[in-house]
Write a protein that holds these residues in place. Sequence first.
Motif, PDB file in Angstrom:
ATOM      1  N   ARG A   1       0.999  -1.185  -0.084  1.00  0.00           N
ATOM      2  CA  ARG A   1       0.037  -0.224  -0.049  1.00  0.00           C
ATOM      3  C   ARG A   1       0.734   1.288  -0.142  1.00  0.00           C
ATOM      4  O   ARG A   1       0.640   2.206  -0.751  1.00  0.00           O
TER       5      ARG A   1
ATOM      6  N   MET B   1       1.569  -7.868   1.698  1.00  0.00           N
ATOM      7  CA  MET B   1       0.025  -7.265   2.162  1.00  0.00           C
ATOM      8  C   MET B   1      -0.712  -7.023   0.944  1.00  0.00           C
ATOM      9  O   MET B   1      -1.303  -6.082   0.934  1.00  0.00           O
TER      10      MET B   1
ATOM     11  N   THR C   1      -4.075  -7.365  -0.955  1.00  0.00           N
ATOM     12  CA  THR C   1      -5.492  -7.465  -0.816  1.00  0.00           C
ATOM     13  C   THR C   1      -6.438  -7.499  -1.953  1.00  0.00           C
ATOM     14  O   THR C   1      -7.260  -8.154  -1.795  1.00  0.00           O
ATOM     15  N   SER C   2      -5.909  -6.865  -3.039  1.00  0.00           N
ATOM     16  CA  SER C   2      -6.677  -6.592  -4.195  1.00  0.00           C
ATOM     17  C   SER C   2      -5.798  -7.036  -5.460  1.00  0.00           C
ATOM     18  O   SER C   2      -4.688  -6.661  -5.393  1.00  0.00           O
TER      19      SER C   2
ATOM     20  N   VAL D   1      -2.912 -11.347   4.046  1.00  0.00           N
ATOM     21  CA  VAL D   1      -4.242 -10.610   4.431  1.00  0.00           C
ATOM     22  C   VAL D   1      -5.811 -11.516   4.013  1.00  0.00           C
ATOM     23  O   VAL D   1      -5.674 -12.231   2.905  1.00  0.00           O
TER      24      VAL D   1
ATOM     25  N   ALA E   1      -8.329 -11.517   3.071  1.00  0.00           N
ATOM     26  CA  ALA E   1      -9.260 -11.458   1.616  1.00  0.00           C
ATOM     27  C   ALA E   1      -8.441 -11.877   0.559  1.00  0.00           C
ATOM     28  O   ALA E   1      -9.013 -12.489  -0.562  1.00  0.00           O
ATOM     29  N   ALA E   2      -7.018 -12.019   0.620  1.00  0.00           N
ATOM     30  CA  ALA E   2      -6.259 -12.496  -0.326  1.00  0.00           C
ATOM     31  C   ALA E   2      -6.513 -14.153  -0.806  1.00  0.00           C
ATOM     32  O   ALA E   2      -6.481 -14.765  -1.905  1.00  0.00           O
TER      33      ALA E   2
ATOM     34  N   GLN F   1      -9.290 -14.262  -2.884  1.00  0.00           N
ATOM     35  CA  GLN F   1      -8.582 -13.648  -4.518  1.00  0.00           C
ATOM     36  C   GLN F   1      -7.890 -14.601  -5.445  1.00  0.00           C
ATOM     37  O   GLN F   1      -7.263 -14.258  -6.349  1.00  0.00           O
TER      38      GLN F   1
ATOM     39  N   TYR G   1      -4.405 -11.231  11.518  1.00  0.00           N
ATOM     40  CA  TYR G   1      -5.461 -10.706  10.944  1.00  0.00           C
ATOM     41  C   TYR G   1      -6.863 -11.379  10.877  1.00  0.00           C
ATOM     42  O   TYR G   1      -7.762 -11.053  11.057  1.00  0.00           O
TER      43      TYR G   1
END
Length: 540
Positions: A314, A346, A348-349, A390, A392-393, A396, A417
Amino acid sequence: QAVARTRADLKELSRRMAGQVPDDTLAIFDVYQGMLDAASMGDAVENMIKEGWRAQTALKYVVEQFVAQFEALEDSYLQERATDVRDIGQRVLLHLQNRQRKRKPLPDNFILIADEVTASMLAELPRDQIAGIISLNGSSNSHAAIMARSMNIPAVLGVDDIELHFFSDRLLAVDGYTGEIYVDPPAQVLTQFHQLAEEEQELRDIVTEHSHLPAETQDGQRISLHLNLGLDVTHDYLKTLNIDGVGLYRSEIPFMMRDQLPTEDEQTEMYQEVLDQFPDQPVVMRTLDVGGDKPLPYFPLKEDNPFLGWRGIRLTLDHPEIFLIQIRAMLRASIGKSNLRILLPMITSTSEVDEASRLIKQAYFEVAEEQGCEVGVNLFQPQLGVMIEVPAAIYQLPAMASKVDFFSVGSNDLTQYLLAVDRNNRRVASLYDAYHPAVLASLDEIARRCEEIGKPVSVCGELAGDPGGALLLVAMGYRQLSMNSYNVDRVRWILRNVRSSTLNVMLAKALQARNPDQIRKMIAEKMESIGLGGFVRAGK
Ligand code: PEP
Ligand code: MG
């Protein structure tokens, strides 16, 4: 002169320790020497002296500043570096004051007890006479703990609420596995301790004797063992390790040991050293993972929730100039070699992966042109990987699969997390546990998803080097584990002594367990039953 004398002391200490501890542990003294260099504390002290301050005052001020900076970091490993800075400061000060230190004669066999046991304290004392270590302050991340482990000295660190003098001149026995200290133990306990110590030595000899063999289970499942690197990256000892490559080079560590961003040329040199060290093996270099618990001293961040804030990719994507310089340096360092892999922290998206890939491509073509390289001949486009840390990954993975070459699971951050537990907050420390059934279930899920989408995946968090953790991960299907140098041969030996069928039973039980303690107990019992109990408790 005081600095020169301190350097000479350190050299002498390092010489004395040589042969007693692995060379990569000895590298701590190189780190100390580095701290004395002009670019670190030296310049700052010199500038203050030039401004008219007394040398002692300047030294004290600079040391305190460095100590405060390290202590403000939330990463417990880096916090511990404050102890090193203080230790170095005291050594220089001692020479400045020109005081001779008086020493009491040491007993033949003693347990070293101090408010804070430091690495150099250990180096100064005769190894053969230290039977154990008790440090009232400190943690298992301190250099003293790392050294104690590699010197095979049982140590207990962070003993709160006990006065130093309580232990004075008493008979003590220390169990480094359980953290227990026996004061004035009865004769039968002592006999038992002596026997356990002998067995520990036998176990270490066995592990070392088998270090040249491949890491594979009894039924022939081959596991790649990789190294985690950060601080001490270029020691000859590392070359002698039987490993398949470097699974994680934490590039932020050298950035944190300085007082300004290293230039592209300086970074190129740093990365070259690492790549040269392992010319025939893959080296996974992670891009800067600063922010959160690892702010750079010269890039202060003030955030209410730093772990959920401007961290890793980020921050570097918001500062593409920092990211580009680092990638250019990695690529320049890789000219004529094909072992560089790049790993993004890190994530996430998918948009972050796209953006990072675009910048890497840009750097690649820039470097190729500037350096007159032939693309694919002496400059290779490095394989790209993403850290799964993370939560969320995890969801993904299919979306990222086509964009990257491999995944690497950061179980340390995934634990924090997933459990919503700050990995460095003492108050909730007991809740942070990579053996939590939810963490294990998610690791299992990641392995299965990666299998489905056909992407290589490794684990580079602490769990990979933990005996029970390594077994569970292999059972889940992970075939690549990355860990610190101390654990490589231990994990190899453990794997060589299990069958996949045993691991599958362990995993099934772990995934059905209700809490981490149940899982720990089950693993300890299973390891005990197959003769591997010596890796989870004292003795063989
Ligand atoms: C992790 O999170 O597991 C990891 C390997 O990275 P770090 O410990 O540097 O955050
Ligand atoms: Mg991490």
